[in-house]
Design an enzyme around this catalytic site. Structure first.
Site: not given
Ligand code: PMT
Length: 401
Positions: A211, A275, A289, A305-306, A324, A338, A342
């Site tokens: 992404n 992340a 490949k 989901d970490i 985030f 969320k 979470k």
């Molecule tokens: O990296 P930049 O270009 O600076 O951009 C910043 C950002 C937009 C990436 C950042 O500010 C942000 O919003 N990060 C979270 C992005 C995201 O994937 O959000 P989500 O809604 O999909 O996930 C929610 C939360 O679960 C996040 O904290 C994510 O890290 C966590 N997660 C999600 C899936 C997973 N398998 N494990 C996780 O820990």
């Protein structure tokens, strides 16, 4: 003021009538055990002399950007690295403007731009200058960069007017700098973990799903935490960014690797998940490949989901778990969902439909959604990701203390 002992203060004096007060500020720093080097701007020399400062500070006074003597002994880069903190008092409208624009036409502005240390400003100027929209904009910009302000105070001015713009008292400046080091000491014991960047989920040896995350927001968070004394681990997906050596950087590629690195680096006091982890991975990665073909169906399976895993960890759940939420619509509603789903303590939402913020931008605008606070949400206005990170870390410190 016990926290100034052995601290290295780079003290910058700009040219204003309150420059005379800098002698008292230096005396207080010195009396409390700080080591001081001073930079005088050209106009500051009209108000105070290098001799009086050297006598009080027992440290060297610098003022010329192109001085052979200074460059051989300590160049402007080393000077900015030497300091534990940079204090600018008085900070004039002119210097504030230069710092806001990134102008480097003298030693003071060059050292500040070259520095990665915290910078404290004690502004001093006429009330109209302070209230001028240009100064207001410059101050807002500097705050966005993470600069801290002491004052200015309201009172009678040397020019005969009354209003806001008076430099804070030397005793207040010394106490605030002492408090800064106290906070740093208190935060030292805390451990922080940050995840940042995208993950790559491989389809075959050369293709993967990913992404647009650049990692900038997470890297700035790690820098702010470390700057404020946290023992910081940054677990980063693939990015082009660099980070200072004081941060424990662990590079990973896939969500599975990010999970393992996170598990291996618990326990911590605060964990921030910025992340953009891929929600899915390929069920069975192709060993070779994939050849061109008419159709290709990929089987995806969910990644762990970490954030959810850490929030629900029985024995090693951090005191503060922050996620985030990258949202494009119904931002508050989705973020709150969320927060609950979470089981974290805060969710920081950003509107990634706006290309000026969120993914890959240097700027962001976020809302912190709190689980167990009277105030349910708080907006941090549009500014550099470094400034947003400083504001988030200030709130983390308040919470942990
Ligand atoms: O990296 P930049 O270009 O600076 O951009 C910043 C950002 C937009 C990436 C950042 O500010 C942000 O919003 N990060 C979270 C992005 C995201 O994937 O959000 P989500 O809604 O999909 O996930 C929610 C939360 O679960 C996040 O904290 C994510 O890290 C966590 N997660 C999600 C899936 C997973 N398998 N494990 C996780 O820990």
């Amino acid at each position: 003021m016990k926290n100034l002992l052995n601290k290295k203060i780079l003290f910058i004096i700009c040219g204003g009538i309150s420059a005379y007060k800098s002698l008292e500020t230096i005396r207080l720093f010195k009396k409390n055990g700080a080591e001081i080097k001073t930079i005088l701007t050209t106009s500051a020399k009209k108000f105070v002399t290098p001799l009086s400062i050297t006598s009080l500070s027992q440290g060297k006074v610098y003022s010329d950007l192109f001085s052979v003597e200074n460059e051989t002994e300590m160049d402007h880069i080393s000077l900015s690295r030497w300091a534990d903190i940079i204090v600018i008092a008085p900070a004039t409208a002119n210097t504030i403007s230069k710092l806001a624009q990134g102008t480097t036409d003298d030693l003071a502005s060059t050292v500040v731009l070259a520095s990665d240390k915290d910078i404290i400003l004690a502004p001093a100027m006429n009330v109209r200058m302070w209230e001028h929209p240009t100064t207001k904009t410059n101050i807002k910009k500097l705050k966005g960069f993470g600069y801290k302000l002491i004052g200015p105070d309201v009172g009678d001015m040397a020019c005969g007017e009354y209003g806001e713009g008076k430099m804070s008292d030397p005793s207040v400046i010394a106490e605030e700098v002492d408090k800064y080091f106290l906070n740093q000491k208190n935060n030292k014991k805390f451990k922080a973990l940050v995840t940042a960047g995208p993950t790559n989920e491989y389809i075959d040896p050369v293709r993967f799903i990913t992404n647009k995350s650049s990692g900038k927001q997470g890297y700035e968070l790690a820098k702010s935490l470390s700057k404020k004394g946290f023992d910081t681990t940054l677990i980063s997906g693939p990015t082009n960014l660099e980070i200072t050596k004081d941060i424990n950087l662990i590079k990973v590629e896939t969500a599975d690797e990010m999970l393992v690195a996170t598990q291996e680096n618990l326990p911590v006091d605060v964990a921030i998940f910025s992340a953009a982890v891929a929600d899915f991975k390929i069920n069975k990665k192709y060993e070779n490949k994939i050849k061109k073909q008419e159709n290709l169906n990929l089987n995806l399976e969910k990644n762990v989901d970490i954030l959810h895993y850490v929030s629900n960890h029985n024995s090693m759940r951090p005191e503060l778990v922050i996620g985030f939420a990258a949202e494009t619509n119904e931002i508050d509603k989705n973020a709150e969902e969320k927060l609950n789903k979470k089981s974290c303590d805060w969710i920081i939402s950003n509107d990634v439909s706006n290309k000026d913020i969120g993914f890959n931008s240097d700027y962001n605008e976020v809302t912190i959604h709190y689980k167990n606070k009277d105030v349910k949400k708080e907006k941090l206005s549009y500014k550099k990701k470094s400034g947003i990170s400083d504001e988030i870390v200030d709130r983390i410190i308040d919470q942990l203390n």
